[in-house]
Design a protein around this motif. Structure first.
Motif, PDB file in Angstrom:
ATOM      1  N   ASP A 246       0.813  -1.213   0.000  1.00  0.00           N
ATOM      2  CA  ASP A 246       0.000   0.000   0.000  1.00  0.00           C
ATOM      3  C   ASP A 246       0.849   1.266   0.000  1.00  0.00           C
ATOM      4  O   ASP A 246       0.425   2.306  -0.503  1.00  0.00           O
ATOM      5  CB  ASP A 246      -0.928   0.004   1.225  1.00  0.00           C
ATOM      6  CG  ASP A 246      -1.979  -1.085   1.147  1.00  0.00           C
ATOM      7  OD1 ASP A 246      -2.204  -1.593   0.026  1.00  0.00           O
ATOM      8  OD2 ASP A 246      -2.554  -1.442   2.193  1.00  0.00           O
ATOM      9  N   LEU A 296      -5.823  -1.697 -12.529  1.00  0.00           N
ATOM     10  CA  LEU A 296      -6.855  -1.322 -11.566  1.00  0.00           C
ATOM     11  C   LEU A 296      -6.292  -1.306 -10.142  1.00  0.00           C
ATOM     12  O   LEU A 296      -6.607  -0.410  -9.345  1.00  0.00           O
ATOM     13  CB  LEU A 296      -8.035  -2.286 -11.676  1.00  0.00           C
ATOM     14  CG  LEU A 296      -9.291  -1.939 -10.886  1.00  0.00           C
ATOM     15  CD1 LEU A 296      -9.778  -0.547 -11.216  1.00  0.00           C
ATOM     16  CD2 LEU A 296     -10.384  -2.962 -11.152  1.00  0.00           C
ATOM     17  N   THR A 297      -5.438  -2.268  -9.823  1.00  0.00           N
ATOM     18  CA  THR A 297      -4.802  -2.291  -8.511  1.00  0.00           C
ATOM     19  C   THR A 297      -3.938  -1.039  -8.304  1.00  0.00           C
ATOM     20  O   THR A 297      -3.959  -0.411  -7.230  1.00  0.00           O
ATOM     21  CB  THR A 297      -3.926  -3.545  -8.365  1.00  0.00           C
ATOM     22  OG1 THR A 297      -4.759  -4.705  -8.447  1.00  0.00           O
ATOM     23  CG2 THR A 297      -3.193  -3.560  -7.034  1.00  0.00           C
ATOM     24  N   ARG A 300      -6.232   2.004  -7.783  1.00  0.00           N
ATOM     25  CA  ARG A 300      -6.858   2.008  -6.455  1.00  0.00           C
ATOM     26  C   ARG A 300      -5.862   2.432  -5.382  1.00  0.00           C
ATOM     27  O   ARG A 300      -6.230   3.111  -4.420  1.00  0.00           O
ATOM     28  CB  ARG A 300      -7.429   0.617  -6.158  1.00  0.00           C
ATOM     29  CG  ARG A 300      -8.705   0.325  -6.934  1.00  0.00           C
ATOM     30  CD  ARG A 300      -9.128  -1.125  -6.789  1.00  0.00           C
ATOM     31  NE  ARG A 300     -10.445  -1.359  -7.390  1.00  0.00           N
ATOM     32  CZ  ARG A 300     -10.920  -2.562  -7.697  1.00  0.00           C
ATOM     33  NH1 ARG A 300     -10.168  -3.649  -7.484  1.00  0.00           N
ATOM     34  NH2 ARG A 300     -12.117  -2.686  -8.237  1.00  0.00           N
ATOM     35  N   ARG A 301      -4.609   2.024  -5.526  1.00  0.00           N
ATOM     36  CA  ARG A 301      -3.597   2.465  -4.559  1.00  0.00           C
ATOM     37  C   ARG A 301      -3.418   3.980  -4.623  1.00  0.00           C
ATOM     38  O   ARG A 301      -3.336   4.643  -3.588  1.00  0.00           O
ATOM     39  CB  ARG A 301      -2.271   1.763  -4.842  1.00  0.00           C
ATOM     40  CG  ARG A 301      -1.134   2.207  -3.902  1.00  0.00           C
ATOM     41  CD  ARG A 301       0.135   1.416  -4.167  1.00  0.00           C
ATOM     42  NE  ARG A 301       0.589   1.592  -5.526  1.00  0.00           N
ATOM     43  CZ  ARG A 301       1.261   0.664  -6.214  1.00  0.00           C
ATOM     44  NH1 ARG A 301       1.538  -0.504  -5.664  1.00  0.00           N
ATOM     45  NH2 ARG A 301       1.648   0.905  -7.452  1.00  0.00           N
ATOM     46  N   ALA A 303      -5.641   6.168  -5.615  1.00  0.00           N
ATOM     47  CA  ALA A 303      -6.853   6.811  -5.107  1.00  0.00           C
ATOM     48  C   ALA A 303      -6.922   6.779  -3.593  1.00  0.00           C
ATOM     49  O   ALA A 303      -7.536   7.668  -2.976  1.00  0.00           O
ATOM     50  CB  ALA A 303      -8.087   6.122  -5.691  1.00  0.00           C
ATOM     51  N   ALA A 304      -6.305   5.774  -2.981  1.00  0.00           N
ATOM     52  CA  ALA A 304      -6.382   5.616  -1.526  1.00  0.00           C
ATOM     53  C   ALA A 304      -5.375   6.488  -0.782  1.00  0.00           C
ATOM     54  O   ALA A 304      -5.471   6.630   0.449  1.00  0.00           O
ATOM     55  CB  ALA A 304      -6.166   4.154  -1.160  1.00  0.00           C
ATOM     56  N   LEU A 328      -8.349   9.359 -12.701  1.00  0.00           N
ATOM     57  CA  LEU A 328      -9.203   8.460 -11.934  1.00  0.00           C
ATOM     58  C   LEU A 328     -10.592   8.358 -12.563  1.00  0.00           C
ATOM     59  O   LEU A 328     -11.214   7.283 -12.557  1.00  0.00           O
ATOM     60  CB  LEU A 328      -9.304   8.934 -10.484  1.00  0.00           C
ATOM     61  CG  LEU A 328      -8.004   8.853  -9.676  1.00  0.00           C
ATOM     62  CD1 LEU A 328      -8.194   9.458  -8.292  1.00  0.00           C
ATOM     63  CD2 LEU A 328      -7.497   7.411  -9.572  1.00  0.00           C
ATOM     64  N   ASP A 337     -15.727   1.237 -11.749  1.00  0.00           N
ATOM     65  CA  ASP A 337     -15.371   1.232 -10.324  1.00  0.00           C
ATOM     66  C   ASP A 337     -15.881   2.515  -9.662  1.00  0.00           C
ATOM     67  O   ASP A 337     -15.334   3.599  -9.864  1.00  0.00           O
ATOM     68  CB  ASP A 337     -13.852   1.122 -10.171  1.00  0.00           C
ATOM     69  CG  ASP A 337     -13.424   0.872  -8.744  1.00  0.00           C
ATOM     70  OD1 ASP A 337     -13.771   1.678  -7.861  1.00  0.00           O
ATOM     71  OD2 ASP A 337     -12.727  -0.134  -8.515  1.00  0.00           O
ATOM     72  N   ALA A 339     -15.814   3.391  -6.499  1.00  0.00           N
ATOM     73  CA  ALA A 339     -14.902   3.957  -5.506  1.00  0.00           C
ATOM     74  C   ALA A 339     -13.906   4.909  -6.168  1.00  0.00           C
ATOM     75  O   ALA A 339     -13.578   5.975  -5.629  1.00  0.00           O
ATOM     76  CB  ALA A 339     -14.165   2.845  -4.761  1.00  0.00           C
ATOM     77  N   LEU A 340     -13.423   4.538  -7.353  1.00  0.00           N
ATOM     78  CA  LEU A 340     -12.517   5.423  -8.077  1.00  0.00           C
ATOM     79  C   LEU A 340     -13.243   6.677  -8.534  1.00  0.00           C
ATOM     80  O   LEU A 340     -12.665   7.771  -8.531  1.00  0.00           O
ATOM     81  CB  LEU A 340     -11.914   4.700  -9.279  1.00  0.00           C
ATOM     82  CG  LEU A 340     -10.911   3.583  -8.969  1.00  0.00           C
ATOM     83  CD1 LEU A 340     -10.429   2.936 -10.261  1.00  0.00           C
ATOM     84  CD2 LEU A 340      -9.728   4.120  -8.177  1.00  0.00           C
TER      85      LEU A 340
END
Length: 400
Positions: A246, A296-297, A300-301, A303-304, A328, A337, A339-340
């Protein structure tokens, strides 16, 4: 994996959309109020060609307000400057970017770039290639131009030569192939710290840009026998450089001796968002699920990450909040997605807070108000943007 959306949908609605529109209209007013001849720059990155993209798109959303005429005037000024001022052939700073904008925005009529393409074909016939290979200044940027010209007779031959030159420059390393950046192509400060050059991992100046243009060549059936092995080797090498976890991500560079930079900022030019967008566009175009899952992984990292760890300090497209929001948004649209999509909205909110006037941010596409305006237009519009092909965030459709 979530199903993809099939239609570009407005990302921003309600009060946020209203604020975005207020910012867009403000940007348009500031750009139109610039003194005649300012900036004295025709380029895509900083001048008339980039601004023409913004005003042309704005006209489709705000018709009848003179934006189309202003875009045409900007293109005329850019074309005149190309004819009268010595310029490099690069996509972002040179005459190729002006020609890209003309092709992208112009009607399919008389081809005004025939002579330019003949000159580029001769230039790309030089072997070995002695200039930069990257998107902003070199071969990859010329490939992006060739992709936009695929409906013309010269498009495929130009792209074939780009692939040939990239093939000659490819270096086997580790699990795949990479491309070396000569210290001659670096700014003096960087050159002093990296006298042996480096392997660059940013979309703007490095291997992810190569992945994008090779993927597009394969998707269009151009030089596939050469481009596909280069592409697969480039993706293997690129993904092997990722710091896991992460807190990981892609460094900005790796030295020939193995030394590597820290994890890059969270941006298009360098870092996870740009890599994710390019890799996803190639994965979708060529139907490679493994690459799509990896992209995508990575997205997502990115975006987090909390804002304090992103090093985002402005609103611009290159390494600012609007650029991060747009990338994004791109990945969210492609993958479905949500969340994105939520993270993209948050970054557009931040872009609206960080936005500064043209006399502070400048009028440019990459770091100035023009790029911020284009990203905001994509966020409030209902039509998929085409201008972000110059970022390699989306691949061109089949030639008409």
């Amino acid at each position: 994996m979530s199903p993809p959306t099939t239609r570009w949908r407005p990302l921003l609605v309600g009060d946020t959309a209203a604020r975005a529109w207020a910012a867009i209209d403000s940007i348009a007013g500031q750009l139109r109020a610039l003194p005649s001849g300012h900036p004295r720059d025709a380029s895509l990155a900083n001048g008339h060609a980039g601004q023409a993209l913004f005003f042309s798109l704005l006209d489709t959303r705000r018709p009848g307000q003179g934006h189309a005429a202003h875009a045409a005037a900007l293109l005329d000024a850019a074309t005149t400057a190309v004819a009268e001022t010595p310029m490099e052939p690069s996509l972002y700073e040179g005459f190729t970017g002006v020609a890209w904008a003309l092709e992208h925005l112009g009607p399919r009529g008389e081809d005004v770039s025939v002579d330019l393409d003949a000159a580029l074909l001769e230039l790309l016939g030089q072997s070995p290639w002695s200039g930069a290979y990257d998107l902003v200044e070199g071969l990859v940027g010329l490939g992006v131009y060739a992709l936009e010209r695929l409906a013309r007779p010269s498009g495929a031959p130009l792209l074939e030569r780009v692939v040939e030159r990239l093939g000659e420059l490819a270096r086997p390393l580790g699990p795949g192939l990479t491309w070396w950046t000569s210290p001659e192509w670096m700014r003096p400060g960087l050159r002093a710290h990296h006298p042996e050059g480096w392997f660059n991992l940013g979309v703007a100046h490095g291997v992810p840009g190569v992945v994008g243009v090779l993927g597009a060549a394969c998707a269009h059936g151009v030089a596939v026998a050469s481009a596909r092995p280069l592409l697969e080797g480039a993706v293997r090498w690129l993904l092997a450089q990722e710091e896991p976890g992460d807190a990981g991500g892609f460094p900005s560079w790796m030295e020939p001796g193995g030394g590597r930079g820290p994890v890059a900022r969270t941006a298009w030019c360098y870092g996870d968002p740009g890599v994710a967008a390019v890799l996803l566009s190639v994965a979708r175009a060529l139907d490679v699920p493994e690459w799509e899952a990896r992209a995508l992984t990575i997205a997502r990292r990115a975006a987090a990450r909390v804002p304090e760890r992103t090093r985002v300090a402005d609103a611009g497209l290159c390494h600012g909040a609007a650029g991060l929001g747009h990338l994004l948004h791109r990945v969210a649209h492609t993958t479905g997605d949500e969340a994105l999509a939520g993270a993209a909205r948050a970054w557009f909110e931040r872009a609206l807070e960080l936005r500064r006037p043209v006399n502070e941010d400048g009028p440019g596409l990459l770091t100035g108000v023009t790029g911020t305006g284009l990203a905001l237009l994509a966020a409030v519009g209902g039509e998929e943007p085409g201008w972000d092909k110059v970022l390699l965030a989306s691949l061109p459709g089949p030639p008409a």
